[in-house]
Design a protein around this motif. Structure first.
Motif, PDB file in Angstrom:
ATOM      1  N   PRO A  25       2.276   8.857   0.568  1.00  0.00           N
ATOM      2  CA  PRO A  25       1.125   8.243  -0.100  1.00  0.00           C
ATOM      3  C   PRO A  25       1.472   6.835  -0.568  1.00  0.00           C
ATOM      4  N   PRO A  26       0.464   6.012  -0.811  1.00  0.00           N
ATOM      5  CA  PRO A  26       0.729   4.686  -1.350  1.00  0.00           C
ATOM      6  C   PRO A  26       1.471   4.783  -2.681  1.00  0.00           C
ATOM      7  N   ASN A  34       1.896   9.136  -9.154  1.00  0.00           N
ATOM      8  CA  ASN A  34       0.751   9.556  -8.338  1.00  0.00           C
ATOM      9  C   ASN A  34       0.207  10.905  -8.776  1.00  0.00           C
ATOM     10  N   GLN A  47      -6.447   6.662  -6.473  1.00  0.00           N
ATOM     11  CA  GLN A  47      -5.959   6.237  -5.159  1.00  0.00           C
ATOM     12  C   GLN A  47      -7.016   5.344  -4.528  1.00  0.00           C
ATOM     13  N   ASN A  80      -5.403  10.041   1.275  1.00  0.00           N
ATOM     14  CA  ASN A  80      -4.291   9.550   0.470  1.00  0.00           C
ATOM     15  C   ASN A  80      -4.048  10.461  -0.735  1.00  0.00           C
TER      16      ASN A  80
END
Length: 172
Positions: A25-26, A34, A47, A80
């Protein structure tokens, strides 16, 4: 001869969806994680629509981005979110369902279709997590989002009862 039937799980439903997840994930762009677990709940930080190559989908919905394009961006955000959950848990099969989404749309003052945009994420998450009970949700427009992204979504999920036995292995 006994034939073992494998029940559908979030992982099998994701595979059947045919939408690949990013390898990871970013990364957060601030001083936060996150995903954070508290008891049997998982809180996924906001996100955005980040493509696998790291590029951001930017623009003003109702201006240079259409509602349909933004809905596609919200689908990407859902993927995401799923990637963040999988990275945290190791498997999506530990999730029993979606509890709530909060969707922010970077929109012009005249734009009115915020729920339509965030439906892109709701529909993906409902399919993967077999969300027959439905989830709570808020969707609204804002004048800007970080890096001028089009959509940001945060989510709350519930862990399955059997997953709580493994919960000590997940960071809090």
């Amino acid at each position: 001869m006994t034939i073992e039937l494998r029940a559908e799980t979030p992982e099998t439903r994701l595979k059947a969806l045919g939408r690949p997840l990013p390898d990871s994930p970013p990364s957060p762009i601030g001083a936060f994680k996150n995903v954070r677990r508290s008891g049997n709940m998982l809180y996924v930080s906001g996100q955005g629509p980040v493509l696998p190559d790291g590029s951001l989908l930017k623009g003003k919905v109702g201006g240079d981005v259409t509602a349909e394009e933004a809905r596609d961006h919200a689908e990407l955000v859902a993927l995401n979110i799923i990637a963040a959950l999988r990275q945290f848990l190791g498997s999506l099969d530990h999730v029993s369902g979606v509890v709530k989404l909060l969707g922010l749309v970077n929109a012009t003052p005249e734009f009115e279709r915020h729920p339509h945009v965030i439906d892109g994420a709701s529909n993906i998450l409902a399919r993967v997590f077999d969300d027959k009970r439905g989830h709570a949700r808020s969707a609204f427009g804002v004048s800007s989002l970080p890096n001028q992204i089009t959509v940001e979504i945060e989510a709350i999920f519930e862990l399955s009862d059997d997953a709580l036995n493994q919960a000590s292995s997940w960071e809090n």
